[in-house]
Design an enzyme around this catalytic site. Sequence first.
Site, mmCIF file in Angstrom:
data_model
loop_
_atom_site.group_PDB
_atom_site.id
_atom_site.type_symbol
_atom_site.label_atom_id
_atom_site.label_comp_id
_atom_site.label_asym_id
_atom_site.label_seq_id
_atom_site.Cartn_x
_atom_site.Cartn_y
_atom_site.Cartn_z
ATOM 1 N N SER A 305 20.035 -11.482 8.480
ATOM 2 C CA SER A 305 18.859 -10.607 8.534
ATOM 3 C C SER A 305 19.006 -9.403 7.596
ATOM 4 O O SER A 305 18.994 -9.555 6.384
ATOM 5 C CB SER A 305 18.625 -10.187 9.983
ATOM 6 O OG SER A 305 17.400 -9.543 10.151
ATOM 7 N N ASP A 316 20.334 -9.822 -6.758
ATOM 8 C CA ASP A 316 19.213 -10.010 -7.683
ATOM 9 C C ASP A 316 19.213 -8.971 -8.797
ATOM 10 O O ASP A 316 18.820 -9.269 -9.939
ATOM 11 C CB ASP A 316 17.887 -9.961 -6.929
ATOM 12 C CG ASP A 316 17.627 -11.234 -6.123
ATOM 13 O OD1 ASP A 316 18.482 -12.142 -6.163
ATOM 14 O OD2 ASP A 316 16.577 -11.321 -5.461
ATOM 15 N N LYS A 330 18.782 -16.029 7.774
ATOM 16 C CA LYS A 330 17.676 -15.610 8.662
ATOM 17 C C LYS A 330 16.695 -14.794 7.819
ATOM 18 O O LYS A 330 16.899 -13.615 7.581
ATOM 19 C CB LYS A 330 18.196 -14.798 9.843
ATOM 20 C CG LYS A 330 17.107 -14.376 10.822
ATOM 21 C CD LYS A 330 17.723 -13.662 12.019
ATOM 22 C CE LYS A 330 16.652 -13.252 13.018
ATOM 23 N NZ LYS A 330 15.800 -12.158 12.519
#
Length: 411
Positions: A305, A316, A330
Site C-alpha cells: 500500500s 519511476d 496492493k
Amino acid sequence: MDKIRKILKNRKVFLSLTLLILFSFTFAAAAQNGAVQEQISEKQQANDYTKADAFQDVMFLLQNYYVEDVDFETLIEGAIDGMLNKVDRYSYFMSPSEYKEMQQEYEGHYGGIGIVITMRDNKLTIVSPIKNTPGEKAGLRAGDIISAIDGKETTEMSQMKAVDMMRGEEGTEVTLTIDRGDEDLFDVKITRKDIEVPYVETEMKTEEIGYISLAQFIENVGKDVEKAVADLKAQGAKGIILDLRNNPGGLLNESIDVASVFLDKGVVVSVKQKDETERILEVNQEINSDTQIPLIVLINKGSASASEIVAGAVKDYGRGKLMGTTTFGKGVVQSIVPLEDGSAVSLTTARYYTPDGNYIHEKGIEPETKIELDLEAAQEDGSDNQLDRAIEEMKNMIFVREFQDKKAAGE
C-alpha cells in the site's frame, strides 16, 4: 426356533413403529414447510421476485424457523459483513468495539502479537510481522497463511474476527496454525504483549550512512522522516537507507509526505475512482526535501500500500535504488466510513497508479537489485544480509557522488 421367531416378530414391530414415527415427523415437517412456502410464494408467483425479496424471506425463515433463537442485530451485522466480503477482501465491517480497536492501533498501542493481516485469495494471510514484537520473534513471515486460531479454522472467518481473536491481555497465549506452502501445517504458540510500535527509528550505520526504519504510515510520520533525515545529516550522513520492509502501509497523505522528503516536485501518485474521476497527488511543498542525497529503499513482500506508493515514486523518478524482493501488490485505496451507531465500514473506493501510470495491484514492485533475506541466519544471530548489502551499495553510491562532485568542481 420359537425363540428366533419371537425376536424377528419384535424387530418387525420395532421397525414398523420407527417408520410410523419417521413418517409422522416427515409429514409434520412437510406441513410446516408447506405453510412457510405458502407465506413466501406470493411474490414469486408475481414474477417480480428480486434478491431483496429473497433476503427478506431468509431473514423471516431464520427468525421464525431456525432451531435456536437468533439475535436480529447479529443477522444484520452478518449480512453487512457478507456483502462487503463478497466485493473484495479489503472491504469489511467493524462493530463499535472493533472500530475502537482499529483506532487504538493507529495510535500505536494495543495488546496482541504484532502482525498485520489481510485476506488474499480468500485466505487469511500475514502481510508482515511488526518489528520486535512477539509475532516477529516467533518466526512468522510475510505470506504465511493462518489456517486456524486456537484450533478454530479461518476459512469462513472475517478479517476483523481474526484480529479480535489474536488480540488480548498481555501474558495470555494464542496458538496459530500456519500454512507456509512448502511444508506441513505447524502450530506456533505466541504470548501476547502490550504492543507499542516505534514507527520511525534511526541509526548511523557507518560514519557516513544514515538508516531510517519506517514501520507504518500513521499520522505525522512524514514530518518524523523529514526530521530524521535532517538529524542524520547533522551527524554526518552522506547517504540514506530507508527501510520499508514489512511496512503494511497506512494513511495515503503520509505516503505523499514521506515521498516529498526525497522529491521536490511532480506527481507522487494518481488515484482513480469508480466514475473515472482522477485525483492527482503531487509532492507536498511544505516538506523540506533533499533531492541530492543518495538513497536506497529496502522493500520485501511485506511492503504494501503506502509503502508501494513511496517505492513506486522513487523508482519511476530514478530518485534512488530499490533493493530486496518484490512488494506485496496492493494497489487499491480504502476509506474508513464511521456509522452512526459507532460501527464503521472499510470500503475500497479507488485504485492508485505510480507516476508512470503503473497499476501494481496483485503484481507488486520489482527492486532493481533483488536479494532474498537469509532467514536461517536472521533467526540464529539476528544478522540481516539485505541491509548489509544495502550498506555496501551505499558506500559505492557515496564514492561515485563525491567523485562526480569533485569532477564538476574541476578538482
